[in-house]
Design a protein around this motif. Structure first.
Motif, PDB file in Angstrom:
ATOM      1  N   PHE A 154       0.873  -1.173   0.000  1.00  0.00           N
ATOM      2  CA  PHE A 154       0.000   0.000   0.000  1.00  0.00           C
ATOM      3  C   PHE A 154       0.909   1.221   0.000  1.00  0.00           C
ATOM      4  O   PHE A 154       1.806   1.335   0.844  1.00  0.00           O
ATOM      5  CB  PHE A 154      -0.894   0.018   1.243  1.00  0.00           C
ATOM      6  N   MET A 155       0.679   2.150  -0.936  1.00  0.00           N
ATOM      7  CA  MET A 155       1.537   3.323  -1.090  1.00  0.00           C
ATOM      8  C   MET A 155       0.750   4.585  -0.764  1.00  0.00           C
ATOM      9  O   MET A 155      -0.179   4.968  -1.493  1.00  0.00           O
ATOM     10  CB  MET A 155       2.059   3.401  -2.528  1.00  0.00           C
ATOM     11  N   ASN A 156       1.094   5.221   0.334  1.00  0.00           N
ATOM     12  CA  ASN A 156       0.466   6.491   0.673  1.00  0.00           C
ATOM     13  C   ASN A 156       0.827   7.533  -0.382  1.00  0.00           C
ATOM     14  O   ASN A 156       1.955   7.561  -0.884  1.00  0.00           O
ATOM     15  CB  ASN A 156       0.940   6.950   2.050  1.00  0.00           C
ATOM     16  N   LYS A 157      -0.108   8.399  -0.719  1.00  0.00           N
ATOM     17  CA  LYS A 157       0.136   9.399  -1.766  1.00  0.00           C
ATOM     18  C   LYS A 157       1.281  10.342  -1.404  1.00  0.00           C
ATOM     19  O   LYS A 157       1.879  10.968  -2.297  1.00  0.00           O
ATOM     20  CB  LYS A 157      -1.127  10.199  -2.028  1.00  0.00           C
ATOM     21  N   GLU A 158       1.631  10.438  -0.119  1.00  0.00           N
ATOM     22  CA  GLU A 158       2.719  11.325   0.293  1.00  0.00           C
ATOM     23  C   GLU A 158       4.090  10.760  -0.050  1.00  0.00           C
ATOM     24  O   GLU A 158       5.080  11.490  -0.022  1.00  0.00           O
ATOM     25  CB  GLU A 158       2.637  11.579   1.801  1.00  0.00           C
ATOM     26  N   ILE A 159       4.168   9.459  -0.374  1.00  0.00           N
ATOM     27  CA  ILE A 159       5.459   8.840  -0.667  1.00  0.00           C
ATOM     28  C   ILE A 159       5.687   8.682  -2.163  1.00  0.00           C
ATOM     29  O   ILE A 159       6.787   8.363  -2.605  1.00  0.00           O
ATOM     30  CB  ILE A 159       5.578   7.472   0.033  1.00  0.00           C
ATOM     31  N   THR A 160       4.651   8.902  -2.967  1.00  0.00           N
ATOM     32  CA  THR A 160       4.738   8.716  -4.411  1.00  0.00           C
ATOM     33  C   THR A 160       4.982  10.049  -5.118  1.00  0.00           C
ATOM     34  O   THR A 160       4.783  11.117  -4.529  1.00  0.00           O
ATOM     35  CB  THR A 160       3.439   8.098  -4.949  1.00  0.00           C
ATOM     36  N   PRO A 161       5.399  10.019  -6.391  1.00  0.00           N
ATOM     37  CA  PRO A 161       5.486  11.257  -7.170  1.00  0.00           C
ATOM     38  C   PRO A 161       4.127  11.939  -7.258  1.00  0.00           C
ATOM     39  O   PRO A 161       3.085  11.296  -7.091  1.00  0.00           O
ATOM     40  CB  PRO A 161       5.957  10.762  -8.550  1.00  0.00           C
ATOM     41  N   PRO A 162       4.093  13.248  -7.540  1.00  0.00           N
ATOM     42  CA  PRO A 162       2.828  13.998  -7.550  1.00  0.00           C
ATOM     43  C   PRO A 162       1.797  13.478  -8.544  1.00  0.00           C
ATOM     44  O   PRO A 162       0.608  13.823  -8.424  1.00  0.00           O
ATOM     45  CB  PRO A 162       3.280  15.415  -7.922  1.00  0.00           C
ATOM     46  N   THR A 163       2.221  12.690  -9.531  1.00  0.00           N
ATOM     47  CA  THR A 163       1.258  12.106 -10.469  1.00  0.00           C
ATOM     48  C   THR A 163       0.180  11.331  -9.728  1.00  0.00           C
ATOM     49  O   THR A 163      -0.987  11.314 -10.132  1.00  0.00           O
ATOM     50  CB  THR A 163       1.983  11.170 -11.455  1.00  0.00           C
ATOM     51  N   TRP A 164       0.578  10.678  -8.625  1.00  0.00           N
ATOM     52  CA  TRP A 164      -0.389   9.959  -7.789  1.00  0.00           C
ATOM     53  C   TRP A 164      -0.879  10.908  -6.699  1.00  0.00           C
ATOM     54  O   TRP A 164      -0.244  11.030  -5.650  1.00  0.00           O
ATOM     55  CB  TRP A 164       0.254   8.716  -7.178  1.00  0.00           C
ATOM     56  N   TYR A 165      -2.004  11.572  -6.956  1.00  0.00           N
ATOM     57  CA  TYR A 165      -2.602  12.439  -5.945  1.00  0.00           C
ATOM     58  C   TYR A 165      -3.580  11.656  -5.074  1.00  0.00           C
ATOM     59  O   TYR A 165      -4.361  12.236  -4.321  1.00  0.00           O
ATOM     60  CB  TYR A 165      -3.324  13.615  -6.621  1.00  0.00           C
ATOM     61  N   TYR A 166      -3.503  10.336  -5.168  1.00  0.00           N
ATOM     62  CA  TYR A 166      -4.359   9.427  -4.425  1.00  0.00           C
ATOM     63  C   TYR A 166      -3.504   8.258  -3.924  1.00  0.00           C
ATOM     64  O   TYR A 166      -2.426   7.984  -4.459  1.00  0.00           O
ATOM     65  CB  TYR A 166      -5.482   8.891  -5.328  1.00  0.00           C
ATOM     66  N   HIS A 167      -3.976   7.562  -2.898  1.00  0.00           N
ATOM     67  CA  HIS A 167      -3.282   6.379  -2.415  1.00  0.00           C
ATOM     68  C   HIS A 167      -3.319   5.298  -3.499  1.00  0.00           C
ATOM     69  O   HIS A 167      -4.302   5.166  -4.240  1.00  0.00           O
ATOM     70  CB  HIS A 167      -3.935   5.840  -1.145  1.00  0.00           C
ATOM     71  N   THR A 168      -2.244   4.507  -3.573  1.00  0.00           N
ATOM     72  CA  THR A 168      -2.187   3.484  -4.602  1.00  0.00           C
ATOM     73  C   THR A 168      -1.502   2.231  -4.063  1.00  0.00           C
ATOM     74  O   THR A 168      -1.220   2.123  -2.862  1.00  0.00           O
ATOM     75  CB  THR A 168      -1.464   4.016  -5.857  1.00  0.00           C
ATOM     76  N   TYR A 169      -1.222   1.293  -4.960  1.00  0.00           N
ATOM     77  CA  TYR A 169      -0.587   0.020  -4.611  1.00  0.00           C
ATOM     78  C   TYR A 169       0.467  -0.304  -5.661  1.00  0.00           C
ATOM     79  O   TYR A 169       0.384   0.141  -6.811  1.00  0.00           O
ATOM     80  CB  TYR A 169      -1.616  -1.123  -4.564  1.00  0.00           C
ATOM     81  N   ASN A 170       1.466  -1.076  -5.251  1.00  0.00           N
ATOM     82  CA  ASN A 170       2.392  -1.626  -6.242  1.00  0.00           C
ATOM     83  C   ASN A 170       2.644  -3.099  -5.942  1.00  0.00           C
ATOM     84  O   ASN A 170       2.302  -3.605  -4.878  1.00  0.00           O
ATOM     85  CB  ASN A 170       3.704  -0.826  -6.298  1.00  0.00           C
ATOM     86  N   TYR A 171       3.208  -3.780  -6.919  1.00  0.00           N
ATOM     87  CA  TYR A 171       3.620  -5.173  -6.734  1.00  0.00           C
ATOM     88  C   TYR A 171       4.872  -5.392  -7.571  1.00  0.00           C
ATOM     89  O   TYR A 171       5.135  -4.646  -8.525  1.00  0.00           O
ATOM     90  CB  TYR A 171       2.507  -6.148  -7.108  1.00  0.00           C
ATOM     91  N   TYR A 172       5.667  -6.419  -7.215  1.00  0.00           N
ATOM     92  CA  TYR A 172       6.965  -6.550  -7.869  1.00  0.00           C
ATOM     93  C   TYR A 172       7.495  -7.986  -7.803  1.00  0.00           C
ATOM     94  O   TYR A 172       7.055  -8.802  -6.985  1.00  0.00           O
ATOM     95  CB  TYR A 172       7.979  -5.607  -7.211  1.00  0.00           C
ATOM     96  N   LEU A 173       8.469  -8.208  -8.680  1.00  0.00           N
ATOM     97  CA  LEU A 173       9.284  -9.418  -8.688  1.00  0.00           C
ATOM     98  C   LEU A 173      10.731  -8.985  -8.599  1.00  0.00           C
ATOM     99  O   LEU A 173      11.181  -8.130  -9.368  1.00  0.00           O
ATOM    100  CB  LEU A 173       9.054 -10.226  -9.972  1.00  0.00           C
ATOM    101  N   ASN A 174      11.486  -9.575  -7.669  1.00  0.00           N
ATOM    102  CA  ASN A 174      12.880  -9.213  -7.455  1.00  0.00           C
ATOM    103  C   ASN A 174      13.718 -10.486  -7.428  1.00  0.00           C
ATOM    104  O   ASN A 174      13.370 -11.445  -6.740  1.00  0.00           O
ATOM    105  CB  ASN A 174      13.017  -8.451  -6.130  1.00  0.00           C
ATOM    106  N   VAL A 175      14.830 -10.486  -8.170  1.00  0.00           N
ATOM    107  CA  VAL A 175      15.705 -11.652  -8.227  1.00  0.00           C
ATOM    108  C   VAL A 175      17.156 -11.206  -8.031  1.00  0.00           C
ATOM    109  O   VAL A 175      17.631 -10.289  -8.705  1.00  0.00           O
ATOM    110  CB  VAL A 175      15.592 -12.402  -9.568  1.00  0.00           C
ATOM    111  N   THR A 176      17.848 -11.833  -7.097  1.00  0.00           N
ATOM    112  CA  THR A 176      19.295 -11.635  -6.934  1.00  0.00           C
ATOM    113  C   THR A 176      19.986 -12.760  -7.685  1.00  0.00           C
ATOM    114  O   THR A 176      20.105 -13.882  -7.195  1.00  0.00           O
ATOM    115  CB  THR A 176      19.694 -11.642  -5.445  1.00  0.00           C
TER     116      THR A 176
END
Length: 248
Positions: free
Chosen positions: A49-71
């Motif tokens: 869950f991404m608070n709008k205060e932590i995202t770039p201004p393009t997101w003026y609303y709360h949003t979500y992200n998901y990811y795949l990470n491999v070392t």
């Protein structure tokens, strides 16, 4: 005695796998980079869950992200992260679309240049990294609001762990750079981490990410489920979960 042995074993094992920067889907602190790396052949699947205060201004609303990470190797980490857009923000509301209907996608790459203590015992680890370095939208421009590359950043980070009695703290410093006008991350970021020896699955983090101060914590459950919470500017909540798979 048995309890102390078990705790010592956990303390030796956990610091290498507790560090995950869930907001970018990479290894790091909360929102600032570090020079820590996952164990070789670690795979992370996560969402936040991404608070709008932590995202770039393009997101003026709360949003979500998901990811795949491999070392892939002890010195190479690659992540693919998607951040959700709302239809209304994309101007699709009049066409009957609503809610989260699209997403921004980007890659992150981290390369370890130096391992901690590699040539002498006081040497910090050093990592070079980037997130969202290029976009094919908006003629490839990432210096203004006309292009994508919303999470663009380039950085060099250094980390050193210092024992204090039976405890250990991590000191982290990095320099970040991008050319975005509305979401500059240009400057020095610093952070401090602490894994208590009596409960090493827990990590407490305080940082300045070159823009804001933040405080948070991570917790590793059953050696696989990694949780992270943070308060951006000490009051705006962001949090997420990741599942770690160890192929080696």
């Amino acid at each position: 005695m048995l309890k102390r042995i078990l705790i010592s074993c956990l303390f030796l094992y956990c610091p290498f796998i507790l560090s995950a920067q869930l907001t970018y889907g990479t290894t790091g602190l909360l929102h600032a980079p570090s020079a820590e790396m996952q164990a070789d052949k670690t795979v992370m699947l996560g969402a936040n869950f991404m608070n709008k205060e932590i995202t770039p201004p393009t997101w003026y609303y709360h949003t979500y992200n998901y990811y795949l990470n491999v070392t892939f190797f002890p010195w190479l980490e690659v992540a693919y992260t998607c951040t959700l857009f709302k239809a209304e923000a994309l101007g699709l509301g009049p066409y009957g679309y609503t809610g989260f209907t699209n997403q921004d996608r980007y890659f992150s790459i981290r390369l370890r240049a130096l391992k901690e203590g590699q040539f002498w015992k006081y040497m910090p680890a050093v990592v070079l990294g980037t997130s969202d370095p290029y976009t094919e939208s908006g003629d490839g421009q990432i210096s203004s609001t006309d292009g994508n590359g919303y999470f663009c950043r380039f950085y060099i980070a250094a980390t050193k762990h210092i024992p204090i009695g039976h405890e250990e703290i991590g000191l982290h410093i990095s320099y970040l750079y991008n050319r975005r006008k509305e979401y500059k991350l240009n400057g020095v970021a610093v952070g401090v981490t602490y894994n208590p020896s009596f409960h090493p699955q827990l990590r407490v983090i305080a940082e300045y990410d070159s823009k804001d101060f933040a405080f948070g914590a991570t917790y590793l459950l059953f050696n696989h489920l990694h949780a992270q919470v943070e308060l951006q500017r000490m009051k705006y909540f962001t949090g997420g979960l990741a599942y770690k798979i160890y192929l080696k």
